[in-house]
Design an enzyme around this catalytic site. Sequence first.
Site, PDB file in Angstrom:
ATOM      1  N   ASN A  44      18.448  39.321 -13.720  1.00  0.00           N
ATOM      2  CA  ASN A  44      18.300  39.733 -15.111  1.00  0.00           C
ATOM      3  C   ASN A  44      19.054  38.752 -16.008  1.00  0.00           C
ATOM      4  O   ASN A  44      20.278  38.762 -16.063  1.00  0.00           O
ATOM      5  CB  ASN A  44      18.852  41.157 -15.286  1.00  0.00           C
ATOM      6  CG  ASN A  44      18.671  41.679 -16.697  1.00  0.00           C
ATOM      7  OD1 ASN A  44      18.017  41.057 -17.526  1.00  0.00           O
ATOM      8  ND2 ASN A  44      19.251  42.839 -16.966  1.00  0.00           N
ATOM      9  N   LYS A  46      19.060  38.656 -19.188  1.00  0.00           N
ATOM     10  CA  LYS A  46      19.506  39.341 -20.410  1.00  0.00           C
ATOM     11  C   LYS A  46      19.221  38.468 -21.638  1.00  0.00           C
ATOM     12  O   LYS A  46      18.236  37.731 -21.666  1.00  0.00           O
ATOM     13  CB  LYS A  46      20.969  39.745 -20.285  1.00  0.00           C
ATOM     14  CG  LYS A  46      21.239  40.619 -19.041  1.00  0.00           C
ATOM     15  CD  LYS A  46      22.617  41.204 -19.012  1.00  0.00           C
ATOM     16  CE  LYS A  46      22.789  42.057 -17.771  1.00  0.00           C
ATOM     17  NZ  LYS A  46      24.112  42.720 -17.731  1.00  0.00           N
ATOM     18  N   HIS A 128      17.736  50.078 -18.160  1.00  0.00           N
ATOM     19  CA  HIS A 128      19.001  49.395 -17.937  1.00  0.00           C
ATOM     20  C   HIS A 128      20.091  50.041 -18.791  1.00  0.00           C
ATOM     21  O   HIS A 128      19.833  50.513 -19.894  1.00  0.00           O
ATOM     22  CB  HIS A 128      18.863  47.907 -18.275  1.00  0.00           C
ATOM     23  CG  HIS A 128      20.016  47.080 -17.813  1.00  0.00           C
ATOM     24  ND1 HIS A 128      21.197  47.007 -18.521  1.00  0.00           N
ATOM     25  CD2 HIS A 128      20.178  46.297 -16.713  1.00  0.00           C
ATOM     26  CE1 HIS A 128      22.040  46.214 -17.879  1.00  0.00           C
ATOM     27  NE2 HIS A 128      21.452  45.775 -16.776  1.00  0.00           N
ATOM     28  N   GLU A 130      22.351  48.920 -20.596  1.00  0.00           N
ATOM     29  CA  GLU A 130      22.515  48.360 -21.942  1.00  0.00           C
ATOM     30  C   GLU A 130      21.453  48.898 -22.890  1.00  0.00           C
ATOM     31  O   GLU A 130      21.715  49.075 -24.084  1.00  0.00           O
ATOM     32  CB  GLU A 130      22.485  46.830 -21.861  1.00  0.00           C
ATOM     33  CG  GLU A 130      23.721  46.278 -21.165  1.00  0.00           C
ATOM     34  CD  GLU A 130      23.533  44.927 -20.509  1.00  0.00           C
ATOM     35  OE1 GLU A 130      24.473  44.464 -19.841  1.00  0.00           O
ATOM     36  OE2 GLU A 130      22.433  44.338 -20.651  1.00  0.00           O
ATOM     37  N   GLU A 200      23.215  50.748 -10.857  1.00  0.00           N
ATOM     38  CA  GLU A 200      24.148  49.861 -11.532  1.00  0.00           C
ATOM     39  C   GLU A 200      25.291  50.678 -12.136  1.00  0.00           C
ATOM     40  O   GLU A 200      25.131  51.280 -13.206  1.00  0.00           O
ATOM     41  CB  GLU A 200      23.436  49.084 -12.643  1.00  0.00           C
ATOM     42  CG  GLU A 200      22.350  48.158 -12.142  1.00  0.00           C
ATOM     43  CD  GLU A 200      21.956  47.137 -13.199  1.00  0.00           C
ATOM     44  OE1 GLU A 200      22.013  45.947 -12.910  1.00  0.00           O
ATOM     45  OE2 GLU A 200      21.616  47.551 -14.314  1.00  0.00           O
ATOM     46  N   GLY A 206      29.063  43.163 -15.631  1.00  0.00           N
ATOM     47  CA  GLY A 206      29.639  42.126 -16.469  1.00  0.00           C
ATOM     48  C   GLY A 206      31.147  42.170 -16.577  1.00  0.00           C
ATOM     49  O   GLY A 206      31.735  41.449 -17.374  1.00  0.00           O
ATOM     50  N   SER A 246      28.014  43.207 -11.041  1.00  0.00           N
ATOM     51  CA  SER A 246      28.820  42.015 -10.762  1.00  0.00           C
ATOM     52  C   SER A 246      28.599  41.477  -9.353  1.00  0.00           C
ATOM     53  O   SER A 246      29.526  41.030  -8.683  1.00  0.00           O
ATOM     54  CB  SER A 246      30.310  42.308 -10.999  1.00  0.00           C
ATOM     55  OG  SER A 246      30.558  42.581 -12.361  1.00  0.00           O
TER      56      SER A 246
END
Length: 287
Positions: A44, A46, A128, A130, A200, A206, A246
């Site tokens: 991904n 992003k 996701h 985010e 996730e 991140g 990560s």
Amino acid sequence: MFASTSLLHQRVQLQAARVPAASRAHRRMAIVARGSGRFFIGGNWKCNGTIDMVTQLVKDLNAGSVPSTVEIVVSPTFVHLDMVKRTLRAPFQVAAQDCWVSKGGAFTGEVSAEMLHDFGIPWVILGHSERRSLCREDDELVGMKCEYALSQGLKVIACIGETLEQRESGHMWDVIDAQLQAIANHTTIGNWTNMVIAYEPVWAIGTGVVATPEQAQEVHAHVRAWVAKNVNPEVADTLRILYGGSVNDQNCETLANLEDVDGFLVGGASLKGPSFIKICNSEHKHS
């Protein structure tokens, strides 16, 4: 705080015991028999990329060597999709990072599933964390997006996961179960073969913090057991469950060897060609 390692081991064993054909070898054979069965690596990208950066990344990926037993999908931004699709070689595939919940129309800024399918994009990432947190997408909307994307011929990487607060407050399982339920409510039995689930943990995206192998396996075993109970045991047996949080070229081999980890959804490390190639070879180390 997080549960102790010994307690996690006990919960992992309990969950795994509830899953039919629980051994990794048996599940791999079952998946392969259905023709979908490769270890799955998603990258991904992003909201990252310039023309120069993407050009170099594609060159690095094209120059890499990956095993045929791995299915690899990279997800550039919408503005780079065409460029990557034209220049990235097989076996790499491309995915969109999101799509609209229904047919296109007067929805400024959105991209519909029909457009992606028409453009030859086979995969899309939905739900996701985010998107859930920054764009306020709730479980029901994610489920509806999955349903519509699947109905238009796309394959779906459906994301689930808890925040650190939800984990530490004891609500982690409620959150994960609700996310799975919303997806299951909008997915027919036949369409599960066109979907992978990506776990996730939000607290590990991140941040450089990675779930321990025990923590990752615990949740993956729980997801498989939930699908066996609430959807279908055969679906659970062949479902590919990815870990994302990560993942990098240092921890990928350990994570790839876990019983219920069938691949990864990689963030930052997917922007580094050599690192991503090493991750793509992680499962091959244990074949």
